[in-house]
Design an enzyme around this catalytic site. Structure first.
Site, PDB file in Angstrom:
ATOM      1  CB  SER A  81     -29.721 -33.370  57.515  1.00  9.25           C
ATOM      2  OG  SER A  81     -29.351 -34.252  58.541  1.00  9.25           O
TER       3      SER A  81
ATOM      4  CG  HIS B 286     -28.715 -42.108  58.244  1.00 10.87           C
ATOM      5  ND1 HIS B 286     -28.527 -41.383  57.088  1.00 10.87           N
ATOM      6  CD2 HIS B 286     -29.524 -41.350  59.025  1.00 10.87           C
ATOM      7  CE1 HIS B 286     -29.178 -40.228  57.170  1.00 10.87           C
ATOM      8  NE2 HIS B 286     -29.807 -40.183  58.337  1.00 10.87           N
TER       9      HIS B 286
HETATM   10  P1  AMP Z   1     -30.997 -37.309  58.998  1.00 14.35           P
HETATM   11  O1  AMP Z   1     -31.295 -35.873  59.368  1.00 14.35           O
HETATM   12  O2  AMP Z   1     -32.177 -38.248  59.072  1.00 14.35           O
HETATM   13  O3  AMP Z   1     -30.292 -37.380  57.656  1.00 14.35           O
HETATM   14  O4  AMP Z   1     -30.007 -37.854  60.094  1.00 14.35           O
HETATM   15  C1  AMP Z   1     -28.667 -37.434  60.165  1.00 14.35           C
HETATM   16  C2  AMP Z   1     -28.272 -37.568  61.596  1.00 14.35           C
HETATM   17  O5  AMP Z   1     -26.866 -37.518  61.661  1.00 14.35           O
HETATM   18  C3  AMP Z   1     -28.803 -36.451  62.522  1.00 14.35           C
HETATM   19  O6  AMP Z   1     -29.599 -37.029  63.547  1.00 14.35           O
HETATM   20  C4  AMP Z   1     -27.537 -35.813  63.057  1.00 14.35           C
HETATM   21  O7  AMP Z   1     -27.644 -35.426  64.413  1.00 14.35           O
HETATM   22  C5  AMP Z   1     -26.503 -36.918  62.870  1.00 14.35           C
HETATM   23  N1  AMP Z   1     -25.114 -36.464  62.735  1.00 14.35           N
HETATM   24  C6  AMP Z   1     -24.653 -35.447  61.974  1.00 14.35           C
HETATM   25  N2  AMP Z   1     -23.323 -35.351  62.086  1.00 14.35           N
HETATM   26  C7  AMP Z   1     -22.937 -36.345  62.938  1.00 14.35           C
HETATM   27  C8  AMP Z   1     -21.682 -36.765  63.470  1.00 14.35           C
HETATM   28  N3  AMP Z   1     -20.521 -36.158  63.124  1.00 14.35           N
HETATM   29  N4  AMP Z   1     -21.656 -37.815  64.333  1.00 14.35           N
HETATM   30  C9  AMP Z   1     -22.813 -38.425  64.683  1.00 14.35           C
HETATM   31  N5  AMP Z   1     -24.025 -38.089  64.213  1.00 14.35           N
HETATM   32  C10 AMP Z   1     -24.095 -37.059  63.352  1.00 14.35           C
END
Ligand code: AMP
Ligand code: ZN
Length: 112
Positions: free
Chosen positions: A93, A98
């Site tokens: 997302s 990461h």
């Molecule tokens: P992915 O869905 O694998 O791309 O992981 C993105 C991650 O970023 C998700 O687990 C979200 O909960 C996390 N995330 C989104 N916005 C933030 C934020 N502002 N601070 C920390 N984590 C975040």
């Protein structure tokens, strides 16, 4: 990169709960944790995903795994899972590379 959430977090422009930082990498707790311990390790350089890793990134990506090893040791986490979702169908997302590091509970396999 402009308009990238994780570039802004790495630059300190958007607040986060920092776990670790150096010149190349930034680690911070996930805002929506899926395990008792859930943090993310990112390169400060904008790379879209594992699918965009190039030869020039080899040392940097290896370094991110060293950061994972160091931070988990510092947190006393011996058993954990490292996940990187690559592409929307895989659940990505945020389109800045990461590694999720999850621990502190039993895990099932395969992931959903
Ligand atoms: P992915 O869905 O694998 O791309 O992981 C993105 C991650 O970023 C998700 O687990 C979200 O909960 C996390 N995330 C989104 N916005 C933030 C934020 N502002 N601070 C920390 N984590 C975040
Ligand atoms: Zn970025």
């Amino acid at each position: 990169m402009a308009d990238c959430l994780f570039c802004k977090i790495a630059a300190g422009e958007i607040p986060s709960k920092k776990v670790y930082e150096n010149d190349l990498a930034y680690a911070f707790y996930d805002i929506d944790p899926k395990a008792p311990t859930h943090f993310l390790v990112i390169p400060k350089e904008h790379i879209v995903s594992c699918g965009a890793v190039e030869e020039s990134h080899e040392a940097l990506v290896g370094h991110l795994f060293h950061v994972i090893s160091k931070v988990t040791k510092d947190l006393g986490l011996t058993d954990f899972r490292v996940v990187s979702n690559c592409g929307e169908q895989a659940g990505q997302s945020v389109f800045h590379l990461h590694f999720h590091v999850l621990g502190g509970r039993d895990m099932t396999w395969p992931p959903g």
